[in-house]
Write an enzyme that holds these catalytic residues in place. Sequence first.
Site, PDB file in Angstrom:
ATOM      1  N   MET A 102    -104.749   1.625 114.917  1.00 30.71           N
ATOM      2  CA  MET A 102    -104.475   0.899 116.158  1.00 30.71           C
ATOM      3  C   MET A 102    -105.744   0.633 116.964  1.00 30.71           C
ATOM      4  SD  MET A 102    -102.011   1.857 119.373  1.00 30.71           S
ATOM      5  CE  MET A 102    -100.517   1.996 118.426  1.00 30.71           C
ATOM      6  N   TYR A 105    -105.330   6.143 107.161  1.00 28.09           N
ATOM      7  CA  TYR A 105    -103.896   6.383 106.955  1.00 28.09           C
ATOM      8  C   TYR A 105    -103.501   6.086 105.515  1.00 28.09           C
ATOM      9  CZ  TYR A 105    -102.840   6.850 111.937  1.00 28.09           C
ATOM     10  OH  TYR A 105    -102.760   7.275 113.227  1.00 28.09           O
ATOM     11  N   LYS A 134    -102.456 -23.626 127.035  1.00 29.26           N
ATOM     12  CA  LYS A 134    -101.317 -22.696 126.960  1.00 29.26           C
ATOM     13  C   LYS A 134    -101.784 -21.335 126.447  1.00 29.26           C
ATOM     14  CE  LYS A 134    -100.172 -24.469 122.360  1.00 29.26           C
ATOM     15  NZ  LYS A 134     -99.293 -25.395 121.602  1.00 29.26           N
ATOM     16  N   ARG A 144     -88.541 -29.436 115.678  1.00 30.34           N
ATOM     17  CA  ARG A 144     -88.878 -28.297 116.531  1.00 30.34           C
ATOM     18  C   ARG A 144     -88.527 -28.606 117.982  1.00 30.34           C
ATOM     19  NH1 ARG A 144     -94.966 -25.869 117.406  1.00 30.34           N
ATOM     20  NH2 ARG A 144     -95.203 -27.881 118.421  1.00 30.34           N
TER      21      ARG A 144
END
Length: 384
Positions: free
Chosen positions: A321, A273, A52, A151
């Site tokens: 990023m 940053y 998956k 679940r």
Amino acid sequence: MVAVASSCASVSSGWPAHRAGAVLTIDLAAIAANYRLLDARTPGAVCAAVVKADAYGLGAAQVAPVLEQAGARHFFVAHVDEGLALRQWVSPAAHITVLHGARPEAVEDCVQAGLRPVLNSLEQISQLQELAKKLGRPLDAALQLDTGMSRFGLSGQDVHTLVQEPHRLDGLTLSLIMSHLACSDTPANPANAAQLQTLRAYAAQLPKAPLSLAASSGIFLGQAFHQNLVRPGAALYGIAPNTYGPNPLASVVKLRAHILQIRHLSKGERVGYGLTWQADGPRRVATIATGYADGFARQGAEKGCAWFKGQRLPVLGRISMDSMTVDISAIPEGQIAADDRVDLLTDTYGVDAVAAAEGTIGYEVLTSLGRRYHRIYKNTQQNI
Ligand SMILES: *Cc1c(COP(=O)(O)O)cnc(C)c1O
């Protein structure tokens, strides 16, 4: 001409290496070896392969054929679309099971493509039953039972309903009854044995079918948990099945990123940053071409690092990023330069180590590895 089998054949995909920020190397032979190791550890059971999320981000198109070649005959995906895609990468004889089952509008697509849905509710059961009626043939399905994780799957009450109203399964062939362990990475947790016992108790009341409970970590809980079929995913890709022993699985991924710039900082200068990191003396720092958009979380950056020839390079300040900044002061000047590459994932510092720094699990790091790496698939064609 004689074809020579190469032991290190590789193919590349993704952005060209010289234009990408980093190169992700995926060792297909290591995935095959991990499959064989798990298969050998579960002699009484069928060893399936969970692919998956695009084989946990590594590329189901490349990974699934290798797993099939290594002996896998049963594959698990989460969504119908993943199953449809997988159909083209494995042989027609391969069994593909869809863990979420199908939404009502997609049940027919699922069945017509030869995908086995997991039935997680009484509603999904009746939807498949209606399709069986419409098509005039019995349909194959897996049934999931909730043994404690809350679940997916039928509740104890639903199981009771099925036992009272067995006609609900008319027209369906249950070829698997499965459940999922919530705490299999902690063997001492009594929930494991309790879930196994609940699965057995529920299954004893239902039509006889092969049972499945264990994913990667469950395999290492011992044979009682193997039942008839095991469903490893993470372990195939080298993730440690637990934290209490050495990882028996082969490392699968490596990541090397380019150094974009090197600069010299004086005492008091700051980085990144928020200017959160400040030099307490002269430092040399390198900006490297991988950031949070490539799967390296901002969280835990202060514990993160890159490596250069075995030397640890701590991350400084926040991760951006597309880049992060690391301290290269420990590398003698002249021995490292812009355009050199540093290692972000190695055989000894893999996704589990990055996860520990970020406060998460190897699964999340692996499935977050970005899409803009240049990818090299190693060992593509020899005796996998
Ligand atoms: C994802 C998943 C697996 C595989 O789990 P791993 O821990 O990656 O081995 C097996 N079964 C189910 C139901 C899953 O959702």
